[in-house]
Design a protein around this motif. Sequence first.
Motif, short mmCIF file in Angstrom:
data_model
loop_
_atom_site.label_atom_id
_atom_site.label_comp_id
_atom_site.label_asym_id
_atom_site.label_seq_id
_atom_site.Cartn_x
_atom_site.Cartn_y
_atom_site.Cartn_z
N LEU A 179 0.84 -1.42 -0.06
CA LEU A 179 0.14 0.02 0.00
C LEU A 179 0.89 1.30 -0.05
O LEU A 179 0.54 2.27 -0.71
N VAL A 235 -1.68 7.24 -1.27
CA VAL A 235 -2.09 6.38 -0.24
C VAL A 235 -1.27 6.65 1.00
O VAL A 235 0.14 6.47 1.00
N PHE A 295 -5.33 2.59 6.65
CA PHE A 295 -4.70 3.45 5.64
C PHE A 295 -5.84 4.48 5.22
O PHE A 295 -6.95 4.44 5.38
N GLN A 296 -5.41 5.64 4.55
CA GLN A 296 -6.26 6.56 3.89
C GLN A 296 -5.91 6.60 2.43
O GLN A 296 -4.65 6.49 1.95
N VAL A 297 -6.91 7.01 1.47
CA VAL A 297 -6.62 7.14 0.12
C VAL A 297 -6.99 8.78 -0.23
O VAL A 297 -8.06 9.34 0.21
N VAL A 341 -6.92 -1.16 -3.75
CA VAL A 341 -6.77 0.00 -3.44
C VAL A 341 -5.78 0.84 -4.38
O VAL A 341 -6.34 2.11 -4.77
N ALA A 364 -7.21 4.31 -5.98
CA ALA A 364 -6.50 5.56 -6.03
C ALA A 364 -6.03 6.26 -7.16
O ALA A 364 -6.03 7.34 -7.46
#
Length: 373
Positions: A283, A289, A303-305, A366, A370
């Motif tokens: 990731l 990300v 996690f964050q996008v 992911v 993204a």
Amino acid sequence: MIYLDSAATTLQKPPAVARSAAWAVGHLATPGRGGHPPAANAAGLSFRCRELAARLFGVADPERVIFTFNATHALNIAIRSLVPPGGRVLLSGWEHNAVTRPLADLDVKVRMASGPLFRPETALAAFEASIEPGISAVICTHVSNVFGFILPLEGIAALCRRRGVPLIVDASQSAGCLPLDLDGLGASFIAMPGHKGLYGPQGTGLLLCGKDVETTPILCGGTGSASSLPHMPPFLPDRLEAGTHNMPGIAGLMAGLRFVQKTGISRILAHEQRLTRQAAMGLSRIPGVTVFAGPAQAGVLSFQVNGVDCETVADRLGKMGIAVRAGLHCAPLAHETAGTLQDGTVRASFSAFNTPAEGAQLVRCVARIASSR
């Protein structure tokens, strides 16, 4: 479906868990409610489950192992046993609402021992600097349910022993994947759910009670013992187990405990950490990300996008066949400590049944999200 939400509930269970629970429905009555075989068999199974939990978690006397509905139920008992209304407590900065809301209900004065993520030595120093005379209890999660941060429990427990302060441990994310020794730690209480790392059914939990700790029931009623008394019996486990036992749940929980014992706690931890590291590495290579990962981490990964809110990411992953959780994860204090309160995180959490291929698929999905933001 790839299930990566075991920090909430392990959906994938050992087959023996469902078999044991189903068998109990037709074969076990309630312990202490009669001398006939179904009641006697229920009493025998519940005691064997206590014995197994006691061996796994360092409790010399199995009668100090209490069956609860979940970890929240167990924590409420522990908190109300030690903390008076208006009392003072010291918390880590990573606590769940199962801790903070009971304290708010008691109008307790709370002090934080906090620090940056994945820095156990800083966390221990914060506790050492923050313990003051007159504190009713130290309450500490073993592993953050948001970030998987493993707090230095042994050091915190040693500090509490030296200062003579009772310790309550929330082991919701560590029971089954990290060593726990109630009597060795000298903790007053350790609370844990049955339906997460112990692979039992929902609606089960355990409260481990320290030696000579005074306990306060939060549910009163029949126990099948000392029935002439107007109040709850003074002895454990009966004092904290009013009403009919969840025997299908307890039977399933015992099967889950056997799985953990047979597989080995250290082996489960190594597997979950390997998957977490692999997913974090993958990731972190995706542009946009943000990954919350570090050395002192169990099988929970946030996690964050960038540019995509967490609920949207989780929803899109769900449509791709991957189950994760998004938001604050019932732990706004942890997000406040980490600086993620405004946006929350997407959380992937692994179990003994996940595979490297599933982690790799998470990374690929992911990356698609993204790249299309």
